[in-house]
Design a protein around this motif. Structure first.
Motif, PDB file in Angstrom:
ATOM      1  N   UNK A  89      -0.698  81.250 -10.581  1.00 16.85           N
ATOM      2  CA  UNK A  89      -2.064  81.778 -10.620  1.00 16.85           C
ATOM      3  C   UNK A  89      -2.293  82.975  -9.693  1.00 16.85           C
ATOM      4  N   UNK A  90      -1.264  83.522  -9.133  1.00 12.86           N
ATOM      5  CA  UNK A  90      -1.431  84.602  -8.150  1.00 12.86           C
ATOM      6  C   UNK A  90      -2.162  85.827  -8.701  1.00 12.86           C
ATOM      7  N   UNK A  91      -2.136  86.035  -9.982  1.00 13.25           N
ATOM      8  CA  UNK A  91      -2.776  87.223 -10.550  1.00 13.25           C
ATOM      9  C   UNK A  91      -4.208  86.963 -11.017  1.00 13.25           C
ATOM     10  N   UNK A  92      -4.695  85.741 -10.874  1.00 17.28           N
ATOM     11  CA  UNK A  92      -6.068  85.451 -11.292  1.00 17.28           C
ATOM     12  C   UNK A  92      -7.047  86.057 -10.293  1.00 17.28           C
ATOM     13  N   UNK A  93      -8.140  86.605 -10.827  1.00 20.25           N
ATOM     14  CA  UNK A  93      -9.079  87.373 -10.013  1.00 20.25           C
ATOM     15  C   UNK A  93      -9.687  86.539  -8.886  1.00 20.25           C
ATOM     16  N   UNK A  94     -10.003  85.274  -9.139  1.00 23.48           N
ATOM     17  CA  UNK A  94     -10.627  84.452  -8.103  1.00 23.48           C
ATOM     18  C   UNK A  94      -9.679  84.186  -6.940  1.00 23.48           C
ATOM     19  N   UNK A  95      -8.383  84.149  -7.239  1.00 19.58           N
ATOM     20  CA  UNK A  95      -7.382  83.985  -6.168  1.00 19.58           C
ATOM     21  C   UNK A  95      -7.317  85.263  -5.330  1.00 19.58           C
ATOM     22  N   UNK A  96      -7.290  86.394  -5.993  1.00 21.30           N
ATOM     23  CA  UNK A  96      -7.197  87.665  -5.269  1.00 21.30           C
ATOM     24  C   UNK A  96      -8.439  87.911  -4.410  1.00 21.30           C
ATOM     25  N   UNK A  97      -9.620  87.636  -4.971  1.00 18.87           N
ATOM     26  CA  UNK A  97     -10.852  87.815  -4.204  1.00 18.87           C
ATOM     27  C   UNK A  97     -10.883  86.835  -3.034  1.00 18.87           C
ATOM     28  N   UNK A  98     -10.466  85.607  -3.263  1.00 17.57           N
ATOM     29  CA  UNK A  98     -10.422  84.602  -2.189  1.00 17.57           C
ATOM     30  C   UNK A  98      -9.484  85.032  -1.068  1.00 17.57           C
ATOM     31  N   UNK A  99      -8.352  85.599  -1.426  1.00 24.44           N
ATOM     32  CA  UNK A  99      -7.405  86.064  -0.403  1.00 24.44           C
ATOM     33  C   UNK A  99      -8.008  87.211   0.411  1.00 24.44           C
ATOM     34  N   UNK A 100      -8.711  88.130  -0.241  1.00 21.70           N
ATOM     35  CA  UNK A 100      -9.356  89.232   0.480  1.00 21.70           C
ATOM     36  C   UNK A 100     -10.447  88.720   1.416  1.00 21.70           C
ATOM     37  N   UNK A 145     -17.983  80.226   2.720  1.00 21.88           N
ATOM     38  CA  UNK A 145     -18.773  79.579   1.673  1.00 21.88           C
ATOM     39  C   UNK A 145     -18.493  80.227   0.320  1.00 21.88           C
ATOM     40  N   UNK A 146     -18.374  81.541   0.293  1.00 19.92           N
ATOM     41  CA  UNK A 146     -18.054  82.241  -0.957  1.00 19.92           C
ATOM     42  C   UNK A 146     -16.671  81.830  -1.452  1.00 19.92           C
ATOM     43  N   UNK A 147     -15.706  81.718  -0.541  1.00 22.47           N
ATOM     44  CA  UNK A 147     -14.359  81.286  -0.927  1.00 22.47           C
ATOM     45  C   UNK A 147     -14.407  79.889  -1.547  1.00 22.47           C
ATOM     46  N   UNK A 148     -15.169  78.988  -0.952  1.00 22.73           N
ATOM     47  CA  UNK A 148     -15.276  77.626  -1.496  1.00 22.73           C
ATOM     48  C   UNK A 148     -15.878  77.665  -2.903  1.00 22.73           C
ATOM     49  N   UNK A 149     -16.918  78.457  -3.101  1.00 21.59           N
ATOM     50  CA  UNK A 149     -17.524  78.570  -4.427  1.00 21.59           C
ATOM     51  C   UNK A 149     -16.510  79.122  -5.426  1.00 21.59           C
ATOM     52  N   UNK A 150     -15.759  80.134  -5.025  1.00 23.60           N
ATOM     53  CA  UNK A 150     -14.728  80.689  -5.918  1.00 23.60           C
ATOM     54  C   UNK A 150     -13.683  79.633  -6.265  1.00 23.60           C
ATOM     55  N   UNK A 151     -13.326  78.802  -5.317  1.00 28.59           N
ATOM     56  CA  UNK A 151     -12.322  77.750  -5.566  1.00 28.59           C
ATOM     57  C   UNK A 151     -12.843  76.716  -6.559  1.00 28.59           C
ATOM     58  N   UNK A 152     -14.143  76.481  -6.566  1.00 30.11           N
ATOM     59  CA  UNK A 152     -14.727  75.516  -7.478  1.00 30.11           C
ATOM     60  C   UNK A 152     -14.999  76.121  -8.844  1.00 30.11           C
ATOM     61  N   UNK A 153     -15.612  77.290  -8.886  1.00 31.47           N
ATOM     62  CA  UNK A 153     -16.018  77.920 -10.150  1.00 31.47           C
ATOM     63  C   UNK A 153     -14.837  78.587 -10.857  1.00 31.47           C
ATOM     64  N   UNK A 154     -13.935  79.183 -10.088  1.00 31.92           N
ATOM     65  CA  UNK A 154     -12.762  79.893 -10.595  1.00 31.92           C
ATOM     66  C   UNK A 154     -13.091  80.866 -11.729  1.00 31.92           C
ATOM     67  N   UNK A 155     -13.916  81.883 -11.429  1.00 29.06           N
ATOM     68  CA  UNK A 155     -14.293  82.826 -12.484  1.00 29.06           C
ATOM     69  C   UNK A 155     -13.080  83.585 -13.025  1.00 29.06           C
ATOM     70  N   UNK A 156     -13.077  83.798 -14.324  1.00 36.87           N
ATOM     71  CA  UNK A 156     -12.001  84.528 -14.973  1.00 36.87           C
ATOM     72  C   UNK A 156     -10.797  83.693 -15.325  1.00 36.87           C
ATOM     73  N   UNK A 157     -10.834  82.401 -15.027  1.00 35.40           N
ATOM     74  CA  UNK A 157      -9.700  81.551 -15.347  1.00 35.40           C
ATOM     75  C   UNK A 157      -9.820  81.008 -16.760  1.00 35.40           C
ATOM     76  N   UNK A 158      -8.702  80.705 -17.333  1.00 44.10           N
ATOM     77  CA  UNK A 158      -8.708  80.192 -18.710  1.00 44.10           C
ATOM     78  C   UNK A 158      -8.674  78.664 -18.736  1.00 44.10           C
TER      79      UNK A 158
END
Length: 159
Positions: A89-100, A145-158
């Motif tokens: 999943x390294x190329x998924x947008x929510x992972x990249x945003x979470x890392x930033x 808090x934003x990172x946690x939301x991204x981990x739950x919602x995972x926008x852009x994931x299939x």
């Protein structure tokens, strides 16, 4: 293996990130400030130990927690990256945003919050530094808090 990585990632996040978030938020409440001349202290004296909620000992403990939990918190992104690689999943947008955002939070802690706490303990002022630290701690917590939301919602994931 993914279950173990996910468990370590979540538990480390709760303990280390949560602990550092609480410590950074509470520090300004307990850190020493200079007493105003109008309450019986000469200019340059710090507030008495028993005045209000101020406690140098508590502030020192919170400063240590900020440092130690911040260092141990490196486990969270390290294991998170290992988990993302294992799951492909390294190329998924929510992972990249979470890392930033995680990198931003780490830099904020290392370059602003921890040194600000150290300076506030070494040389108390009228509270201006503590107000800035309080705001910075709020931004630090908001990033997590934003990172946690991204981990739950995972926008852009299939999935």
């Amino acid at each position: 293996m993914e279950g173990l990585l996910l468990s370590v990632h979540v538990l480390a996040g709760i303990v280390f990130v949560g602990g550092s978030a609480v410590a950074t938020s509470l520090f300004p409440r307990y850190a020493p400030v200079l007493a105003s001349v109008g309450v019986g202290a000469a200019a340059g004296e710090s507030a008495p130990e028993g005045s209000g909620e101020r406690s140098r000992a508590v502030a020192l403990a919170l400063h240590r927690i900020t440092r130690v939990y911040g260092i141990f918190g490196i486990v969270v992104p390290a294991v998170g990256i290992a988990l993302a690689i294992a799951q492909g999943r390294m190329t998924e947008i929510w992972i990249m945003i979470s890392m930033l955002l995680t990198a931003g939070a780490g830099l904020l802690l290392a370059l602003q919050i921890y040194p600000g706490q150290r300076d506030a303990l070494a040389d108390p002022d009228d509270g201006a530094r503590l107000r800035k630290l309080s705001m910075t701690a709020g931004i630090y917590n908001l990033l997590w808090a934003i990172v946690v939301v991204l981990m739950i919602v995972r926008p852009g994931t299939s999935a």
